[in-house]
Design a protein around this motif. Structure first.
Motif, PDB file in Angstrom:
ATOM      1  N   SER A 173      -0.051  -9.386  -0.004  1.00  0.00           N
ATOM      2  CA  SER A 173       0.010  -7.778   0.045  1.00  0.00           C
ATOM      3  C   SER A 173       0.031  -7.395   1.490  1.00  0.00           C
ATOM      4  CB  SER A 173      -1.689  -7.384  -0.238  1.00  0.00           C
ATOM      5  OG  SER A 173      -2.328  -8.303   0.237  1.00  0.00           O
ATOM      6  N   THR A 174      -0.027  -6.114   1.611  1.00  0.00           N
ATOM      7  CA  THR A 174       0.461  -5.399   2.672  1.00  0.00           C
ATOM      8  C   THR A 174      -0.896  -5.342   3.914  1.00  0.00           C
ATOM      9  OG1 THR A 174       0.053  -3.363   1.909  1.00  0.00           O
ATOM     10  CG2 THR A 174       2.233  -3.902   2.082  1.00  0.00           C
ATOM     11  N   LYS A 175      -0.381  -5.729   4.990  1.00  0.00           N
ATOM     12  CA  LYS A 175      -1.392  -5.472   6.101  1.00  0.00           C
ATOM     13  C   LYS A 175      -1.350  -4.112   6.749  1.00  0.00           C
ATOM     14  CE  LYS A 175      -3.009  -7.869  10.348  1.00  0.00           C
ATOM     15  NZ  LYS A 175      -4.231  -7.960  10.116  1.00  0.00           N
ATOM     16  N   GLY A 176      -2.300  -3.203   6.389  1.00  0.00           N
ATOM     17  CA  GLY A 176      -2.042  -1.807   6.829  1.00  0.00           C
ATOM     18  C   GLY A 176      -0.895  -1.121   6.270  1.00  0.00           C
ATOM     19  N   ILE A 177      -0.824   0.110   6.367  1.00  0.00           N
ATOM     20  CA  ILE A 177      -0.046   1.102   5.755  1.00  0.00           C
ATOM     21  C   ILE A 177       1.554   1.121   6.459  1.00  0.00           C
ATOM     22  CG2 ILE A 177       0.613   3.760   5.199  1.00  0.00           C
ATOM     23  CD1 ILE A 177      -2.532   4.098   5.368  1.00  0.00           C
ATOM     24  N   LEU A 178       2.394   0.653   5.506  1.00  0.00           N
ATOM     25  CA  LEU A 178       3.724   0.527   5.771  1.00  0.00           C
ATOM     26  C   LEU A 178       4.506   1.375   5.093  1.00  0.00           C
ATOM     27  CD1 LEU A 178       4.010  -3.701   5.747  1.00  0.00           C
ATOM     28  CD2 LEU A 178       3.402  -2.050   7.689  1.00  0.00           C
ATOM     29  N   GLU A 179       5.588   2.354   6.101  1.00  0.00           N
ATOM     30  CA  GLU A 179       6.223   3.238   5.218  1.00  0.00           C
ATOM     31  C   GLU A 179       7.769   3.128   5.464  1.00  0.00           C
ATOM     32  OE1 GLU A 179       5.104   6.851   7.528  1.00  0.00           O
ATOM     33  OE2 GLU A 179       2.717   6.977   6.667  1.00  0.00           O
ATOM     34  N   GLY A 180       8.296   3.611   4.319  1.00  0.00           N
ATOM     35  CA  GLY A 180       9.836   3.469   4.139  1.00  0.00           C
ATOM     36  C   GLY A 180      10.421   2.168   3.748  1.00  0.00           C
ATOM     37  N   ILE A 181       9.358   1.399   2.949  1.00  0.00           N
ATOM     38  CA  ILE A 181       9.868  -0.033   2.440  1.00  0.00           C
ATOM     39  C   ILE A 181      10.160   0.376   0.935  1.00  0.00           C
ATOM     40  CG2 ILE A 181       9.365  -2.293   1.761  1.00  0.00           C
ATOM     41  CD1 ILE A 181       7.734  -2.377   4.167  1.00  0.00           C
ATOM     42  N   PRO A 182      11.463   0.188   0.281  1.00  0.00           N
ATOM     43  CA  PRO A 182      11.679   0.900  -1.196  1.00  0.00           C
ATOM     44  C   PRO A 182      10.674  -0.034  -2.039  1.00  0.00           C
ATOM     45  CG  PRO A 182      13.685   0.275   0.270  1.00  0.00           C
ATOM     46  CD  PRO A 182      12.555  -0.251   1.211  1.00  0.00           C
ATOM     47  N   VAL A 184       7.611  -0.191  -2.254  1.00  0.00           N
ATOM     48  CA  VAL A 184       6.151  -0.675  -1.766  1.00  0.00           C
ATOM     49  C   VAL A 184       5.546   0.514  -1.125  1.00  0.00           C
ATOM     50  CG1 VAL A 184       4.926  -1.864   0.083  1.00  0.00           C
ATOM     51  CG2 VAL A 184       7.132  -2.642  -0.809  1.00  0.00           C
ATOM     52  N   PRO A 185       4.312   0.813  -1.993  1.00  0.00           N
ATOM     53  CA  PRO A 185       3.656   2.185  -1.635  1.00  0.00           C
ATOM     54  C   PRO A 185       3.193   2.201  -0.267  1.00  0.00           C
ATOM     55  CG  PRO A 185       3.060   1.365  -3.756  1.00  0.00           C
ATOM     56  CD  PRO A 185       3.857   0.368  -3.423  1.00  0.00           C
ATOM     57  N   ALA A 186       2.900   3.203   0.341  1.00  0.00           N
ATOM     58  CA  ALA A 186       2.780   3.273   1.820  1.00  0.00           C
ATOM     59  C   ALA A 186       1.170   3.367   1.973  1.00  0.00           C
ATOM     60  CB  ALA A 186       3.293   4.491   2.429  1.00  0.00           C
ATOM     61  N   VAL A 187       0.380   2.394   1.292  1.00  0.00           N
ATOM     62  CA  VAL A 187      -0.997   2.337   1.192  1.00  0.00           C
ATOM     63  C   VAL A 187      -1.450   0.836   1.796  1.00  0.00           C
ATOM     64  CG1 VAL A 187      -1.453   4.099  -0.486  1.00  0.00           C
ATOM     65  CG2 VAL A 187      -1.133   1.688  -1.263  1.00  0.00           C
ATOM     66  N   ASP A 188      -2.642   0.838   2.362  1.00  0.00           N
ATOM     67  CA  ASP A 188      -3.036  -0.651   2.794  1.00  0.00           C
ATOM     68  C   ASP A 188      -3.207  -1.463   1.571  1.00  0.00           C
ATOM     69  OD1 ASP A 188      -3.984  -2.407   4.468  1.00  0.00           O
ATOM     70  OD2 ASP A 188      -6.110  -1.684   4.547  1.00  0.00           O
ATOM     71  N   ASP A 189      -3.041  -2.703   2.065  1.00  0.00           N
ATOM     72  CA  ASP A 189      -3.638  -3.972   0.802  1.00  0.00           C
ATOM     73  C   ASP A 189      -2.897  -3.658  -0.621  1.00  0.00           C
ATOM     74  OD1 ASP A 189      -4.922  -6.128   0.166  1.00  0.00           O
ATOM     75  OD2 ASP A 189      -6.458  -5.183  -0.377  1.00  0.00           O
ATOM     76  N   VAL A 190      -1.602  -3.368  -0.560  1.00  0.00           N
ATOM     77  CA  VAL A 190      -0.917  -3.321  -1.862  1.00  0.00           C
ATOM     78  C   VAL A 190      -0.290  -4.398  -2.089  1.00  0.00           C
ATOM     79  CG1 VAL A 190       1.051  -2.072  -0.875  1.00  0.00           C
ATOM     80  CG2 VAL A 190       0.443  -1.772  -3.368  1.00  0.00           C
ATOM     81  N   ASN A 191      -0.177  -5.173  -3.231  1.00  0.00           N
ATOM     82  CA  ASN A 191       0.535  -6.380  -3.583  1.00  0.00           C
ATOM     83  C   ASN A 191       2.178  -6.220  -3.463  1.00  0.00           C
ATOM     84  OD1 ASN A 191      -1.943  -7.628  -4.229  1.00  0.00           O
ATOM     85  ND2 ASN A 191      -1.561  -7.542  -6.460  1.00  0.00           N
ATOM     86  N   ILE A 192       2.589  -7.153  -3.018  1.00  0.00           N
ATOM     87  CA  ILE A 192       3.931  -7.251  -2.736  1.00  0.00           C
ATOM     88  C   ILE A 192       4.523  -8.590  -3.349  1.00  0.00           C
ATOM     89  CG2 ILE A 192       4.150  -5.579  -0.803  1.00  0.00           C
ATOM     90  CD1 ILE A 192       4.170  -7.802   0.985  1.00  0.00           C
ATOM     91  N   THR A 193       6.122  -8.441  -3.444  1.00  0.00           N
ATOM     92  CA  THR A 193       6.613  -9.704  -3.883  1.00  0.00           C
ATOM     93  C   THR A 193       7.414 -10.354  -2.717  1.00  0.00           C
ATOM     94  OG1 THR A 193       8.708  -8.606  -4.703  1.00  0.00           O
ATOM     95  CG2 THR A 193       7.045  -8.599  -6.225  1.00  0.00           C
ATOM     96  N   ARG A 194       7.809 -11.685  -2.954  1.00  0.00           N
ATOM     97  CA  ARG A 194       8.646 -12.294  -2.048  1.00  0.00           C
ATOM     98  C   ARG A 194       9.981 -11.673  -1.942  1.00  0.00           C
ATOM     99  NH1 ARG A 194       9.560 -17.300   0.408  1.00  0.00           N
ATOM    100  NH2 ARG A 194      11.728 -17.601   0.694  1.00  0.00           N
ATOM    101  N   ALA A 195      10.533 -10.957  -2.931  1.00  0.00           N
ATOM    102  CA  ALA A 195      11.776 -10.187  -2.909  1.00  0.00           C
ATOM    103  C   ALA A 195      11.495  -9.130  -2.073  1.00  0.00           C
ATOM    104  CB  ALA A 195      12.220  -9.902  -4.393  1.00  0.00           C
ATOM    105  N   ALA A 199      13.923  -8.907   1.296  1.00  0.00           N
ATOM    106  CA  ALA A 199      14.844  -7.571   1.482  1.00  0.00           C
ATOM    107  C   ALA A 199      14.427  -6.898   2.676  1.00  0.00           C
ATOM    108  CB  ALA A 199      14.673  -7.030   0.252  1.00  0.00           C
ATOM    109  N   ASN A 200      13.273  -6.846   3.129  1.00  0.00           N
ATOM    110  CA  ASN A 200      12.686  -5.827   4.364  1.00  0.00           C
ATOM    111  C   ASN A 200      11.872  -6.619   5.417  1.00  0.00           C
ATOM    112  OD1 ASN A 200      13.064  -3.297   2.697  1.00  0.00           O
ATOM    113  ND2 ASN A 200      12.022  -4.452   1.427  1.00  0.00           N
ATOM    114  N   TYR A 201      12.440  -8.011   5.917  1.00  0.00           N
ATOM    115  CA  TYR A 201      11.743  -8.817   6.467  1.00  0.00           C
ATOM    116  C   TYR A 201      11.346  -8.182   7.870  1.00  0.00           C
ATOM    117  CZ  TYR A 201      16.007 -10.069   8.860  1.00  0.00           C
ATOM    118  OH  TYR A 201      17.119 -10.065   9.782  1.00  0.00           O
ATOM    119  N   GLN A 202      12.296  -7.303   8.394  1.00  0.00           N
ATOM    120  CA  GLN A 202      11.895  -6.759   9.786  1.00  0.00           C
ATOM    121  C   GLN A 202      10.960  -5.628   9.521  1.00  0.00           C
ATOM    122  OE1 GLN A 202      16.295  -5.680  10.230  1.00  0.00           O
ATOM    123  NE2 GLN A 202      16.326  -6.884  12.252  1.00  0.00           N
ATOM    124  N   ALA A 203      10.865  -5.056   8.608  1.00  0.00           N
ATOM    125  CA  ALA A 203       9.489  -4.028   8.352  1.00  0.00           C
ATOM    126  C   ALA A 203       8.218  -4.823   8.358  1.00  0.00           C
ATOM    127  CB  ALA A 203       9.958  -3.196   7.010  1.00  0.00           C
TER     128      ALA A 203
END
Length: 367
Positions: A173-182, A184-195, A199-203
């Motif tokens: 899941s996300t650590k903190g609020i990350l913006e601009g990632i297709p 992926v909602p810009a909210v803390d602790d949202v589940n994400i996939t390996r894909a 696709a956005n490793y630098q972000a």
């Protein structure tokens, strides 16, 4: 001395020399040292870091959080005796084993007191790296409602609550609020996939795409080391959260490391093996405290429903828990720490005074 005095509840007001605001989380506080003090300690203590690396003093408290709230007890007990020392002792033990097994370093440079780490500043990977070996907790609740896709991983039908999964699952899941990632909602602790990560490793603060593979390897290896050691104690490593970051070594090379805490009762579920074989769940982690809270209050939905956060915070602020509840948590933490480390845990009579004394006399960091 009273139990309340043996608890380090406030850890962000120590007179440690710093030229930046103290960063205080739910449990730990971070004091960033001055550039001069960082350079002096690197030279004096021989740390394997770049000569200009920023250092910090990280002080753990005995506060206990659950359901995103800090809880307190009767008689001025604003934490759990021995909890901080237990968490640090367990993390220190696992970090040492990781190094023995050739996995990766941690951000810890020295341990001057049971409640204190000296760490180097790391560039954090913005992922809560969660690994699950059993289906329980929030994953089970979602599964029971019909969900089968978890962070891009499809689970089969007919799984039973608390059963071992077919393989170790990584559900980040996300650590903190990350913006601009297709996607992926810009909210803390949202589940994400390996894909999402690939696709956005630098972000997510990875240096290279290859480091996405590397972090997963370190996560699986770390989980395996802890799981194998706990099995020797007839304890089951159910699930856990790891965090990673980058630091520079003395040659200026960046390396991916473990950071924060690992394999503790705060960041993991640990079950008693004998009880599990009987069909019972006996928690040796903070999950037991969470379950107690759900039973203690008449409306558990307040603790589970994020839309009722204001009510939940009021509940935590206005309800002093019975002292025996916090002492039961203390026993859980201290007992599992002593079993893991195979040594007795010393609970300070006056942790605040001890910390100030050692940082003043041995490290010259108190004005």
């Amino acid at each position: 001395m009273s139990l309340a005095n043996r608890v380090l509840a406030v850890n962000d007001d120590l007179p440690i020399r710093s030229d930046a605001p103290v960063h205080s989380g739910k449990v730990r506080s971070v004091y960033w040292l001055t550039a001069a003090d960082s350079a002096r300690l690197i030279a004096e203590r021989g740390y394997d870091v770049a000569a200009d690396a920023p250092l910090a003093i990280m002080v753990i408290s005995d506060r206990i959080s659950a359901f995103d709230c800090i809880w307190h007890g009767e008689g001025g007990m604003n934490g759990v005796p021995g909890k901080g020392a237990a968490l640090n002792a367990i993390s220190n033990h696992w970090f040492a084993l990781f190094k023995e097994h050739g996995l990766a370093d941690s951000h810890i440079l020295e341990i001057p007191h049971p409640l204190v780490w000296i760490v180097q500043k790391a560039k954090p990977v913005m992922i809560e790296a969660i690994a699950r070996q059993y289906i329980t907790g929030s994953m089970w609740r979602a599964y029971a409602k019909g969900e089968r896709d978890f962070c891009g991983i499809a689970l089969p039908d007919a799984l039973q609550r608390d059963q071992k999964l077919p393989e170790l699952l990584i559900t980040p899941s996300t650590k903190g609020i990350l913006e601009g990632i297709p996607g992926v909602p810009a909210v803390d602790d949202v589940n994400i996939t390996r894909a999402d990560i690939e696709a956005n490793y630098q972000a997510f603060n990875f240096n290279t795409a290859a480091d996405v593979d590397h972090y997963e390897v370190l996560l699986k290896q770390g989980f395996e080391v802890i799981s194998n050691e706990l099995a020797k104690l007839d304890q089951i490593f159910v699930d856990t959260k790891f965090e990673f970051g980058y630091v520079r070594d003395a040659q200026g090379e960046q390396k991916l490391i473990y950071m924060d805490e690992v394999g503790t009762p705060d960041s993991s579920r640990i079950w008693d093996g004998e009880a599990y074989r009987r069909g019972e769940i006996v928690e040796n982690s903070k999950e037991g405290f969470r379950q107690m809270l759900l039973q203690h209050f008449p409306d558990p939905d307040v603790l589970l429903n994020k839309d009722r956060m204001a009510e939940r915070q009021a509940l935590a602020a206005n309800n002093a828990l019975p002292a025996e509840v916090l002492m039961a948590v203390s026993n859980t933490y201290v007992s599992i720490a002593e079993r893991i480390t195979a040594s007795s845990l010393t609970i300070s009579d006056n942790p605040r005074a001890e910390i100030i004394d050692v940082l003043a006399n041995d490290f010259g960091l108190i004005d």
